[in-house]
Design an enzyme around this catalytic site. Sequence first.
Site, PDB file in Angstrom:
ATOM      1  N   HIS A  81      30.503  28.016  36.106  1.00 25.24           N
ATOM      2  CA  HIS A  81      30.296  27.748  37.541  1.00 25.24           C
ATOM      3  C   HIS A  81      29.347  28.767  38.176  1.00 25.24           C
ATOM      4  CE1 HIS A  81      33.728  30.556  38.552  1.00 25.24           C
ATOM      5  NE2 HIS A  81      32.956  30.778  39.598  1.00 25.24           N
ATOM      6  N   ASP A 128      34.961  26.291  31.618  1.00 21.97           N
ATOM      7  CA  ASP A 128      34.174  27.123  32.544  1.00 21.97           C
ATOM      8  C   ASP A 128      33.631  28.341  31.788  1.00 21.97           C
ATOM      9  OD1 ASP A 128      32.992  28.096  34.808  1.00 21.97           O
ATOM     10  OD2 ASP A 128      34.859  28.721  35.786  1.00 21.97           O
ATOM     11  N   SER A 225      33.900  36.308  39.437  1.00 20.81           N
ATOM     12  CA  SER A 225      33.765  35.212  38.481  1.00 20.81           C
ATOM     13  C   SER A 225      32.803  35.560  37.366  1.00 20.81           C
ATOM     14  CB  SER A 225      33.225  33.965  39.176  1.00 20.81           C
ATOM     15  OG  SER A 225      34.274  33.284  39.779  1.00 20.81           O
TER      16      SER A 225
HETATM   17  N1  ARG Z   1      35.400  31.614  41.657  1.00 22.75           N
HETATM   18  C1  ARG Z   1      35.327  32.968  42.109  1.00 22.75           C
HETATM   19  C2  ARG Z   1      33.902  33.465  41.958  1.00 22.75           C
HETATM   20  O1  ARG Z   1      33.012  32.676  41.899  1.00 22.75           O
HETATM   21  C3  ARG Z   1      36.346  33.829  41.435  1.00 22.75           C
HETATM   22  C4  ARG Z   1      37.677  33.422  41.823  1.00 22.75           C
HETATM   23  C5  ARG Z   1      38.733  34.173  41.178  1.00 22.75           C
HETATM   24  N2  ARG Z   1      39.839  34.040  42.055  1.00 22.75           N
HETATM   25  C6  ARG Z   1      41.031  34.494  41.829  1.00 22.75           C
HETATM   26  N3  ARG Z   1      41.908  34.379  42.752  1.00 22.75           N
HETATM   27  N4  ARG Z   1      41.332  35.053  40.694  1.00 22.75           N
HETATM   28  O2  ARG Z   1      33.635  34.652  42.031  1.00 22.75           O
END
Ligand code: ARG
Length: 286
Positions: A81, A128, A225
């Site tokens: 992503h 992912d 992420s």
């Molecule tokens: N999707 C988020 C990003 O793009 C990271 C999310 C992780 N969230 C969590 N609560 N562990 O950085």
Amino acid sequence: MIGFRPRVAASLVLAALVLSLRPVLASPGPAGSARVVGGRPVTAGRYPFLVSLQRVGATGAAAHFCGGSLVANVWILTAAHCLQGQTPAGLRVVVGATRLSAGDGQVRRPAEIRIDPAYDGDAAHGADVALIRLSAPVEGITPVEPVRPEERARWEPGDTATVVGWGVTSEAGTMASDDLLAARVPIQPDVAMTAADAYGDSFRPSDMVGAGPVEGGSDACFGDSGGPLLVGRGSTLRQIGIVSFGLGCGRPGHPGVYSRLGEGRVRAFVDSLVPAPASTGVERRP
Ligand code: ARG
């Protein structure tokens, strides 16, 4: 689970916008201020294989937007992503930094982006995972090794893992952290993640592993992420997951969700591209 997926999607979009619009290089943040979702600063050099993925703007300014890890001298492991819609020309990779504004670490350009073909654009569907091949090898930094198949006993539910990154320090945060932060997060049993009051069907044990205290408080967040979930230290340090998603950050009953690197489809994708380490890592000292 009603209401869950849209919120994740909205969070991802928000994180992407916010983090790309604000160059972290201009955001040192007061020393000793409350940071994180339950993390603490990392000693320089502790995780030299940590990667900051940065978008390069028209002016040449670079902004952190995702984490990653050096898994071979020309390969960076991250989340799918993070890289959707990105081109190698718009990115740079910084390996081995601790404080982003200090400008240390090795800067590399991506030669090629490889997203798992099974990734369908929704992290809650799994797969992912992505790899970046660098245009030139990183020198003098030992890559982190994905946990070995025979080490399955090292990442059982209840074991403590560590998540590391430059992500925002609270769910409402808008600015990446200048300092690399780490938080300790207990590995959760799959059944706790698939519970109806947790992630339900959006947690897929084949592709995901959960980690974080049930009571909340310590977690990855936006901008983390793609970064690694780790167990062990020194020569036994291994990566077991990739920061993927969560409902908010550090909320009770909603531990962080990580791509499952130890086994299964995510691992098969990585193994299909990255050569196994030549040595067993015994030259690395604890
Ligand atoms: N999707 C988020 C990003 O793009 C990271 C999310 C992780 N969230 C969590 N609560 N562990 O950085």
